[in-house]
Design a protein around this motif. Structure first.
Motif, PDB file in Angstrom:
ATOM      1  N   TYR A 698       0.854  -1.179   0.000  1.00 12.33           N
ATOM      2  CA  TYR A 698       0.000   0.000   0.000  1.00 12.33           C
ATOM      3  C   TYR A 698       0.890   1.229   0.000  1.00 12.33           C
ATOM      4  O   TYR A 698       2.032   1.215   0.453  1.00 12.33           O
ATOM      5  CB  TYR A 698      -0.924   0.024   1.214  1.00 12.33           C
ATOM      6  N   SER A 699       0.278   2.315  -0.493  1.00 15.22           N
ATOM      7  CA  SER A 699       1.020   3.563  -0.558  1.00 15.22           C
ATOM      8  C   SER A 699       0.049   4.734  -0.497  1.00 15.22           C
ATOM      9  O   SER A 699      -1.172   4.543  -0.634  1.00 15.22           O
ATOM     10  CB  SER A 699       1.839   3.629  -1.859  1.00 15.22           C
ATOM     11  N   LYS A 700       0.666   5.928  -0.206  1.00 19.84           N
ATOM     12  CA  LYS A 700      -0.115   7.166  -0.146  1.00 19.84           C
ATOM     13  C   LYS A 700       0.420   8.120  -1.184  1.00 19.84           C
ATOM     14  O   LYS A 700       1.616   8.137  -1.495  1.00 19.84           O
ATOM     15  CB  LYS A 700       0.020   7.809   1.216  1.00 19.84           C
ATOM     16  N   PHE A 701      -0.561   8.908  -1.683  1.00 17.57           N
ATOM     17  CA  PHE A 701      -0.122   9.965  -2.572  1.00 17.57           C
ATOM     18  C   PHE A 701       0.416  11.153  -1.783  1.00 17.57           C
ATOM     19  O   PHE A 701       1.251  11.897  -2.243  1.00 17.57           O
ATOM     20  CB  PHE A 701      -1.270  10.398  -3.500  1.00 17.57           C
ATOM     21  N   ASN A 702      -0.066  11.382  -0.562  1.00 16.09           N
ATOM     22  CA  ASN A 702       0.450  12.435   0.346  1.00 16.09           C
ATOM     23  C   ASN A 702       0.140  12.010   1.771  1.00 16.09           C
ATOM     24  O   ASN A 702      -0.469  10.983   2.014  1.00 16.09           O
ATOM     25  CB  ASN A 702      -0.168  13.796   0.008  1.00 16.09           C
ATOM     26  N   THR A 703       0.532  12.877   2.686  1.00 15.95           N
ATOM     27  CA  THR A 703       0.426  12.476   4.102  1.00 15.95           C
ATOM     28  C   THR A 703      -1.002  12.414   4.588  1.00 15.95           C
ATOM     29  O   THR A 703      -1.303  11.765   5.584  1.00 15.95           O
ATOM     30  CB  THR A 703       1.206  13.474   4.991  1.00 15.95           C
ATOM     31  N   THR A 704      -1.892  13.072   3.871  1.00 17.32           N
ATOM     32  CA  THR A 704      -3.275  13.085   4.345  1.00 17.32           C
ATOM     33  C   THR A 704      -4.155  12.072   3.592  1.00 17.32           C
ATOM     34  O   THR A 704      -5.319  11.902   3.914  1.00 17.32           O
ATOM     35  CB  THR A 704      -3.875  14.493   4.188  1.00 17.32           C
ATOM     36  N   SER A 705      -3.537  11.496   2.603  1.00 18.37           N
ATOM     37  CA  SER A 705      -4.332  10.540   1.815  1.00 18.37           C
ATOM     38  C   SER A 705      -4.332   9.177   2.479  1.00 18.37           C
ATOM     39  O   SER A 705      -3.544   8.936   3.405  1.00 18.37           O
ATOM     40  CB  SER A 705      -3.771  10.453   0.383  1.00 18.37           C
ATOM     41  N   PHE A 706      -5.197   8.353   2.027  1.00 16.07           N
ATOM     42  CA  PHE A 706      -5.311   7.004   2.577  1.00 16.07           C
ATOM     43  C   PHE A 706      -4.321   6.096   1.868  1.00 16.07           C
ATOM     44  O   PHE A 706      -3.824   6.376   0.786  1.00 16.07           O
ATOM     45  CB  PHE A 706      -6.734   6.469   2.394  1.00 16.07           C
ATOM     46  N   CYS A 707      -4.071   5.019   2.525  1.00 12.25           N
ATOM     47  CA  CYS A 707      -3.199   4.002   1.931  1.00 12.25           C
ATOM     48  C   CYS A 707      -4.000   3.244   0.858  1.00 12.25           C
ATOM     49  O   CYS A 707      -5.092   2.732   1.140  1.00 12.25           O
ATOM     50  CB  CYS A 707      -2.710   3.025   2.973  1.00 12.25           C
TER      51      CYS A 707
END
Length: 802
Positions: A698-707
């Motif tokens: 899993y990954s995030k596009f930014n710190t506030t986005s979901f995995c």
């Protein structure tokens, strides 16, 4: 008026010595104010003093010798001549050590009784004004000579069961009965003696019972007769008139007779009798006739050796006693031969030669001159049984004890012979006491004063609390015939010192601080057993400062050191006064002031750790030191918090204090102190904090986005697989890296790179977010692109472009 009369008598005396001067009058001498000047300029008076000074009897150097001269009486500390010699009397004064004082005020001549007090007026006129030259001139004219001309008094003492001592100082025992020539000079003076039996009906022992003194050629005479009934000595003048007896109260300073004989009474315990001075030019010969228990004694004194004297006590010539007919007897002759010699001087050989007046005592020449011969017992001294055969032999032990010498515990022959002749222990004891006195007199007569040797120190330096003691064995520095009998004295008396057994011990203290030492010296005096003395001065260099370091002698001649007080809390002449430093200072706490402080700074204690000192005059303030202002004064890793007098350390958020100074990272993931609420999020510990990363795949596009699940299969296939480390690294960094860390297992290495990968993703997303924000602001700033769809398309295209 007394002064004028005295000066008149002075001139009368001048006439008697055939000095012609003008008659003195009151007008000549004037008032007391002018008296000194008149005397000092009177050539006739000066001439009188000069001529009579040498004619007067000289003073003795030692007081003891002066006291032996019967023609001097003691007045205060002086001895004044009883007779006038050419109108002049000698006066000799002595110190308390018995030494002649030359130049002493009263040590001068007195010119007749009439001027004696005027002499004191003359002295006062010359010396009681501030004119030293006049006073010196007065003493130059009037003071006595020193003792250089004095000759020691010689003495010949005959006593007891007669022991005859000659003027040549030899002696022998003589028990003849009758009247004898005792001492005679050719055509000048003759002394005749009478003896009688000591014990009735015993011819073995005789004693003196009378003396007659006669001066030739006029033949005036005086008698001294022993009244054995009343136990007194009676004195008769040249006319046979009774003058006095020893039982009468007499004034030893008042002459009993003058003229051919000058007679004084003697009433001391050891010398009860009469002083007789024949007025003849014969070496100042004098006689002292005394009564001692049951014995009449005679002592002949003279100032220089007598010559051509004959009789029982006459001269010895070449070791021989010489009789009137020229027969010679060795001085070592036996008792019997000496008896024979003594009898050659008996008046029986010339009846007309007797000078005794028999009407004074009754009887006649024959009555007093019955010859008898005693037993000669000297040869029996080694045989007590034979010696005391006429006595109680059981008393022999008591006899011997009575006759013991005190100085050597040996037996006295004179005492033993007297007891043997009389069987009377009391008489023997009296003789023994006389023997003791005679020995004392002999020792005293030959005694020389002790002297300090050159080894005796002349100076010493004494420093209180420094060179604080001085020890000297004074006996090592004194020469004397009898060192055991010496005693010492120090003047002035200093309580800090003591002399025990001749050893001086001086523990130097403060006694000398306030003593005014004459000439800055102390005087050591040594006395012998006869009180003859010698003195020695020792110069004292003294420092009485409270601390030796304060002593300061200006030079070698400086006797007393100055005291340089070492700090401002000490004062006084000797820096002996201590000032309480706490009375001058106010310390930050009263109990931190040192009352015994002796330095040049502050008596206050230093400020405690964590404070620094500020002083305002005598006031001490201790201010808090902020250690946190300077990294050199604290050891904190992260945060320093100042306290009063100290500090403590604290840590930033995400760290905890380990010990007092070090901060260590808090692992929130392990402790559970984190919050990762979104799906597929996991806690990732960072230094001082944590972050929420995505689970594997899993990954995030930014710190506030979901995995979200990763779309790129390459990445997905890498995560969780066991691809090589280089591939994973290339995938993570888009560039090759060198291996920087070693791992024990492949699994450990894989896990490490997984974590690094996720961290890189997070950082990438953060960078992308920042870039996105920038682009948004740029777009919004562009007025030509207000169409929201265009903006959205642009953003979507920009954000996702490679």
């Amino acid at each position: 008026m007394a002064k004028t009369f005295g000066l008149f008598l002075l001139y009368v005396c001048l006439l008697t010595v055939q000095i012609t001067i003008n008659k003195a009058t009151a007008q000549q001498f004037g008032s007391t104010t002018n008296l000194c000047e008149k005397i000092l300029t009177d050539k006739n008076l000066i001439s009188l003093f000069a001529e009579t000074k040498d004619a007067a009897n000289p003073c003795a150097c030692a007081e003891y010798d002066m006291a032996q001269d019967a023609m001097f009486e003691k007045v205060g500390i002086c001895y004044e001549e009883l007779l006038f010699n050419d109108c002049v009397k000698q006066r000799c004064c002595y110190s308390e050590n018995g030494k002649l004082l030359t130049g002493y005020r009263d040590n001068r001549f007195s010119i007749s009784d009439g001027i004696q007090h005027s002499m004191n007026e003359i002295h006062d006129s010359c010396c009681n004004i501030n004119n030293q030259s006049r006073c010196n001139a007065f003493y130059e004219i009037t003071q006595s000579n020193n003792c250089q001309r004095h000759q020691d008094q010689h003495a010949a003492y005959s006593w007891g069961d007669p022991v005859i001592e000659t003027v040549s100082t030899t002696s022998y025992s003589f028990n003849g009965h009758g009247e004898y020539v005792f001492l005679k000079s050719n055509n000048t003076l003759e002394i005749q003696a009478r003896t009688d039996y000591l014990i009735a009906n015993s011819t073995d022992s005789t004693i003196f019972t009378a003396f007659v003194f006669t001066i030739y050629p006029q033949k005036p005479s005086i008698h001294v007769i022993f009244n054995r009934t009343s136990m007194n000595l009676n004195l008769y003048d040249s006319k046979g008139i009774f003058k006095t007896s020893t039982s009468s109260v007499c004034n030893p300073r008042q002459p009993l007779m003058t003229g051919a004989f000058f007679v004084l009474c003697s009433n001391t315990a050891s010398a009860l009798g009469f002083q007789i001075a024949p007025q003849v030019k014969l070496s100042n010969i004098k006689a002292l006739v005394t009564l001692d228990n049951e014995f009449m004694n005679i002592k002949i004194t003279y100032s220089k050796e007598l010559a051509n004297m004959t009789g029982l006590a006459g001269n010895v010539q070449g070791g021989f006693y010489v009789s009137p007919n020229g027969a010679k007897y060795s001085v070592n002759s036996s008792e019997s031969l000496m008896f024979e010699y003594g009898e050659t001087w008996s008046l029986r050989n010339n009846i007309n030669s007797s000078n005794f007046w028999y009407n004074l005592t009754g009887g006649d020449f024959s009555f007093f001159n019955k010859k008898s011969t005693p037993r000669f017992l000297e040869n029996l001294l080694d045989d007590p049984d034979e010696l005391f055969k006429n006595c109680n032999n059981s008393m022999i032990s008591a006899f011997k004890n009575t006759c013991k010498h005190s100085w050597d515990n040996q037996t006295s022959n004179e005492c033993m012979l007297t007891i043997a002749r009389t069987c009377n222990t009391t008489l023997g004891k009296a003789i023994q006491e006389q023997v003791e006195r005679q020995r004392y007199e002999l020792q005293r007569k030959s005694n020389k004063p002790p002297t300090f040797m050159a080894s005796m120190p002349n100076e010493t330096t004494l420093i209180y609390k420094g060179y604080s003691s001085w020890t000297q064995n004074l006996l090592d520095h004194v020469q004397d015939e009898n060192r055991a009998g010496l005693r010492f004295e120090v003047k002035p008396n200093i309580t800090e010192m003591e002399i025990v057994g001749g050893v001086l011990n001086w523990t130097v203290g403060t006694a000398l601080r306030y003593m005014n030492l004459s000439d800055n010296s102390i005087q050591f005096i040594v006395y012998d057993q006869f009180n003859m003395s010698e003195s020695h001065s020792v110069r004292i260099r003294y420092c009485g400062c409270e601390d030796p370091s304060e002593c300061e002698f200006q030079n070698e001649d400086d006797d007393n050191a100055e005291c340089r007080c070492r700090n401002r809390f000490v004062e006084g002449l000797f820096c002996e006064i201590k000032i309480d430093p706490c009375s001058k200072y106010v310390c930050y706490k009263n109990d931190t002031c040192n009352t015994t402080y002796s330095g040049d700074g502050s008596p206050c204690a230093v400020c405690p750790l964590g404070f620094y000192e500020e002083t305002h005059g005598p006031n001490q303030l201790c201010r808090d030191l902020n250690e946190c202002n300077d990294a050199r004064t604290h050891n904190c890793d992260q945060e320093c918090i100042n306290d009063l007098g100290s500090y403590h350390c604290a840590c930033n958020n995400g760290y905890q204090l380990k010990g007092n100074f070090t901060c260590s990272d808090v692992d929130e993931c392990v402790l559970g102190n984190y919050s990762c609420p979104n799906p597929h999020e996991e806690c990732v510990n960072l230094p001082g904090t944590y972050t929420c990363g995505c689970a594997s795949g899993y990954s995030k596009f930014n710190t506030t986005s979901f995995c979200v699940k990763l779309v790129a299969p390459a990445v997905g296939s890498l995560v969780g697989s066991e691809q090589s480390t280089e591939q994973l690294s290339e995938c993570y960094n888009k560039r090759p890296v060198k291996k920087q860390k070693t791992f024990s297992t492949k699994s450990e290495e894989l896990q490490y790179w997984q974590i690094q990968y996720f961290k890189g993703e997070v950082e990438k997303q953060e960078r992308e977010k920042q870039l996105f924000d920038i682009k948004i602001r740029m777009v919004l700033a562009d007025e030509k692109r207000r169409d929201q769809k265009v903006v959205d398309d642009f953003i979507n295209g920009a954000y996702f472009e490679d």
